[in-house]
Design a protein around this motif. Structure first.
Motif, PDB file in Angstrom:
ATOM      1  N   LEU A  66      -5.055  -0.288  -4.271  1.00  0.00           N
ATOM      2  CA  LEU A  66      -5.815  -0.208  -2.663  1.00  0.00           C
ATOM      3  C   LEU A  66      -6.052  -1.457  -2.816  1.00  0.00           C
ATOM      4  O   LEU A  66      -6.570  -2.487  -2.122  1.00  0.00           O
ATOM      5  CB  LEU A  66      -6.184   1.216  -2.080  1.00  0.00           C
ATOM      6  CG  LEU A  66      -4.614   2.033  -1.539  1.00  0.00           C
ATOM      7  CD1 LEU A  66      -5.171   3.247  -1.273  1.00  0.00           C
ATOM      8  CD2 LEU A  66      -4.548   1.122  -0.369  1.00  0.00           C
ATOM      9  N   LYS A  67      -7.278  -1.593  -4.195  1.00  0.00           N
ATOM     10  CA  LYS A  67      -8.075  -2.511  -4.615  1.00  0.00           C
ATOM     11  C   LYS A  67      -7.625  -3.680  -4.386  1.00  0.00           C
ATOM     12  O   LYS A  67      -8.216  -4.275  -4.459  1.00  0.00           O
ATOM     13  CB  LYS A  67      -8.862  -1.610  -6.337  1.00  0.00           C
ATOM     14  CG  LYS A  67     -10.119  -2.715  -6.616  1.00  0.00           C
ATOM     15  CD  LYS A  67     -11.111  -2.037  -7.981  1.00  0.00           C
ATOM     16  CE  LYS A  67     -11.581  -3.144  -8.151  1.00  0.00           C
ATOM     17  NZ  LYS A  67     -12.880  -3.000  -9.040  1.00  0.00           N
ATOM     18  N   ARG A  68      -6.872  -3.957  -5.062  1.00  0.00           N
ATOM     19  CA  ARG A  68      -5.844  -4.866  -5.844  1.00  0.00           C
ATOM     20  C   ARG A  68      -5.608  -5.316  -3.945  1.00  0.00           C
ATOM     21  O   ARG A  68      -5.464  -6.945  -3.088  1.00  0.00           O
ATOM     22  CB  ARG A  68      -4.271  -5.150  -5.687  1.00  0.00           C
ATOM     23  CG  ARG A  68      -4.806  -5.644  -7.049  1.00  0.00           C
ATOM     24  CD  ARG A  68      -3.005  -6.225  -7.893  1.00  0.00           C
ATOM     25  NE  ARG A  68      -2.114  -4.324  -7.934  1.00  0.00           N
ATOM     26  CZ  ARG A  68      -2.366  -3.656  -8.791  1.00  0.00           C
ATOM     27  NH1 ARG A  68      -2.806  -3.592  -9.615  1.00  0.00           N
ATOM     28  NH2 ARG A  68      -1.323  -2.809  -8.590  1.00  0.00           N
ATOM     29  N   LEU A  69      -5.562  -4.316  -2.950  1.00  0.00           N
ATOM     30  CA  LEU A  69      -4.730  -5.059  -1.321  1.00  0.00           C
ATOM     31  C   LEU A  69      -6.058  -4.910  -0.320  1.00  0.00           C
ATOM     32  O   LEU A  69      -5.886  -4.507   0.566  1.00  0.00           O
ATOM     33  CB  LEU A  69      -3.739  -3.617  -0.676  1.00  0.00           C
ATOM     34  CG  LEU A  69      -2.284  -4.036  -1.669  1.00  0.00           C
ATOM     35  CD1 LEU A  69      -1.673  -2.656  -1.015  1.00  0.00           C
ATOM     36  CD2 LEU A  69      -2.132  -5.212  -1.196  1.00  0.00           C
ATOM     37  N   ASP A  70      -7.390  -4.805  -0.843  1.00  0.00           N
ATOM     38  CA  ASP A  70      -8.697  -5.486  -0.331  1.00  0.00           C
ATOM     39  C   ASP A  70      -8.640  -3.571   0.480  1.00  0.00           C
ATOM     40  O   ASP A  70      -8.885  -3.394   1.976  1.00  0.00           O
ATOM     41  CB  ASP A  70      -8.726  -5.978   0.389  1.00  0.00           C
ATOM     42  CG  ASP A  70      -8.707  -7.399  -0.203  1.00  0.00           C
ATOM     43  OD1 ASP A  70      -9.256  -7.865  -1.465  1.00  0.00           O
ATOM     44  OD2 ASP A  70      -8.539  -8.309   0.411  1.00  0.00           O
ATOM     45  N   ASN A  71      -7.886  -2.213   0.108  1.00  0.00           N
ATOM     46  CA  ASN A  71      -8.095  -0.885   0.750  1.00  0.00           C
ATOM     47  C   ASN A  71      -7.527  -0.797   1.838  1.00  0.00           C
ATOM     48  O   ASN A  71      -7.447  -0.199   2.815  1.00  0.00           O
ATOM     49  CB  ASN A  71      -9.442  -0.582   0.603  1.00  0.00           C
ATOM     50  CG  ASN A  71      -9.424   0.171   1.054  1.00  0.00           C
ATOM     51  OD1 ASN A  71      -9.383   1.255  -0.108  1.00  0.00           O
ATOM     52  ND2 ASN A  71     -10.564   0.894   1.691  1.00  0.00           N
ATOM     53  N   ASP A  72      -6.093  -1.692   1.945  1.00  0.00           N
ATOM     54  CA  ASP A  72      -5.354  -2.082   2.943  1.00  0.00           C
ATOM     55  C   ASP A  72      -4.115  -0.977   3.127  1.00  0.00           C
ATOM     56  O   ASP A  72      -3.565  -1.256   2.689  1.00  0.00           O
ATOM     57  CB  ASP A  72      -4.557  -3.637   4.163  1.00  0.00           C
ATOM     58  CG  ASP A  72      -4.123  -3.445   4.600  1.00  0.00           C
ATOM     59  OD1 ASP A  72      -3.667  -2.568   5.631  1.00  0.00           O
ATOM     60  OD2 ASP A  72      -3.982  -4.540   5.051  1.00  0.00           O
ATOM     61  N   LYS A  73      -4.794   0.670   3.560  1.00  0.00           N
ATOM     62  CA  LYS A  73      -3.613   1.899   3.487  1.00  0.00           C
ATOM     63  C   LYS A  73      -2.712   1.609   4.183  1.00  0.00           C
ATOM     64  O   LYS A  73      -1.782   1.846   3.563  1.00  0.00           O
ATOM     65  CB  LYS A  73      -4.880   2.835   3.839  1.00  0.00           C
ATOM     66  CG  LYS A  73      -5.496   3.434   3.278  1.00  0.00           C
ATOM     67  CD  LYS A  73      -6.724   4.455   3.642  1.00  0.00           C
ATOM     68  CE  LYS A  73      -7.919   4.492   2.554  1.00  0.00           C
ATOM     69  NZ  LYS A  73      -8.422   5.613   2.944  1.00  0.00           N
ATOM     70  N   GLU A  74      -2.272   1.145   5.232  1.00  0.00           N
ATOM     71  CA  GLU A  74      -1.191   0.384   5.999  1.00  0.00           C
ATOM     72  C   GLU A  74      -0.523  -0.181   5.283  1.00  0.00           C
ATOM     73  O   GLU A  74       0.707  -0.271   5.230  1.00  0.00           O
ATOM     74  CB  GLU A  74      -1.617   0.195   7.642  1.00  0.00           C
ATOM     75  CG  GLU A  74      -2.415   0.862   8.199  1.00  0.00           C
ATOM     76  CD  GLU A  74      -3.055   0.640   9.779  1.00  0.00           C
ATOM     77  OE1 GLU A  74      -1.731  -0.758  10.521  1.00  0.00           O
ATOM     78  OE2 GLU A  74      -3.380   1.138  10.995  1.00  0.00           O
ATOM     79  N   LEU A  75      -1.107  -1.344   4.729  1.00  0.00           N
ATOM     80  CA  LEU A  75      -0.504  -2.185   3.799  1.00  0.00           C
ATOM     81  C   LEU A  75       0.567  -1.470   2.734  1.00  0.00           C
ATOM     82  O   LEU A  75       2.001  -1.648   2.706  1.00  0.00           O
ATOM     83  CB  LEU A  75      -1.124  -3.049   3.380  1.00  0.00           C
ATOM     84  CG  LEU A  75      -0.026  -4.602   2.619  1.00  0.00           C
ATOM     85  CD1 LEU A  75       1.249  -4.967   3.424  1.00  0.00           C
ATOM     86  CD2 LEU A  75      -1.050  -5.790   2.521  1.00  0.00           C
ATOM     87  N   TYR A  76       0.113  -0.576   2.169  1.00  0.00           N
ATOM     88  CA  TYR A  76       0.214  -0.403   0.880  1.00  0.00           C
ATOM     89  C   TYR A  76       0.855   1.245   1.652  1.00  0.00           C
ATOM     90  O   TYR A  76       2.354   1.249   0.624  1.00  0.00           O
ATOM     91  CB  TYR A  76      -1.108   0.661   0.323  1.00  0.00           C
ATOM     92  CG  TYR A  76      -0.989   0.851  -1.088  1.00  0.00           C
ATOM     93  CD1 TYR A  76       0.412   0.150  -1.913  1.00  0.00           C
ATOM     94  CD2 TYR A  76      -1.449   2.477  -1.295  1.00  0.00           C
ATOM     95  CE1 TYR A  76       0.529   0.363  -3.205  1.00  0.00           C
ATOM     96  CE2 TYR A  76      -0.162   2.681  -3.123  1.00  0.00           C
ATOM     97  CZ  TYR A  76       0.031   2.191  -3.635  1.00  0.00           C
ATOM     98  OH  TYR A  76       0.456   2.289  -4.856  1.00  0.00           O
ATOM     99  N   GLU A  77       1.144   1.500   1.973  1.00  0.00           N
ATOM    100  CA  GLU A  77       2.280   2.261   2.782  1.00  0.00           C
ATOM    101  C   GLU A  77       3.399   1.909   3.349  1.00  0.00           C
ATOM    102  O   GLU A  77       4.859   2.379   2.901  1.00  0.00           O
ATOM    103  CB  GLU A  77       1.669   3.491   3.536  1.00  0.00           C
ATOM    104  CG  GLU A  77       0.794   4.272   3.121  1.00  0.00           C
ATOM    105  CD  GLU A  77      -0.092   5.414   4.472  1.00  0.00           C
ATOM    106  OE1 GLU A  77       0.664   5.866   5.211  1.00  0.00           O
ATOM    107  OE2 GLU A  77      -1.074   5.972   4.040  1.00  0.00           O
TER     108      GLU A  77
END
Length: 115
Positions: A17-28
């Motif tokens: 999430l840190k790598r994805l700027d905390n974008d939870k939707e994108l990570y999921e």
């Protein structure tokens, strides 16, 4: 997303999430895509058929996907397998494959429980 279940399956969701700027939707979404990915099946088939080149390509791609999503347990299990396949050592890679298989199974169970 149940981070505890992911953690128990060897996933560092916080790091991803840190790598994805905390974008939870994108990570999921990326985790869901990982569930649909065919690299593991390609790897398993190639190892069964003795196709070192195809096994290496699939293992390398799966390792990259696991690393990007911080699926640490699977990534760590794949490292020695990939290196043996890179050297053309199919038999040694086969010996290391059960750990990859188990790590993948545990991860998939956690991801499916999260969806």
């Amino acid at each position: 997303m149940n981070r505890y279940k992911l953690f128990k399956a060897g996933v560092d969701a916080n790091k991803a999430l840190k790598r994805l700027d905390n974008d939870k939707e994108l990570y999921e979404e990326l985790l869901n895509r990982f569930c649909e990915d065919t690299y593991y099946a390609q790897l398993e088939t190639a190892i069964e058929q003795g196709d070192v080149q195809q096994a290496f390509q699939a293992a390398h791609a799966l390792k990259g996907a696991a690393g990007n999503l911080s699926c640490i347990r699977l990534y760590d299990a794949l490292l020695p397998c990939v290196e043996e396949l890179r050297k053309g050592n199919l038999e040694t890679a086969r010996e290391k494959f059960p750990e990859v298989k188990e790590s993948y199974r545990v991860l998939m169970e956690a991801l499916q429980a999260n969806s």
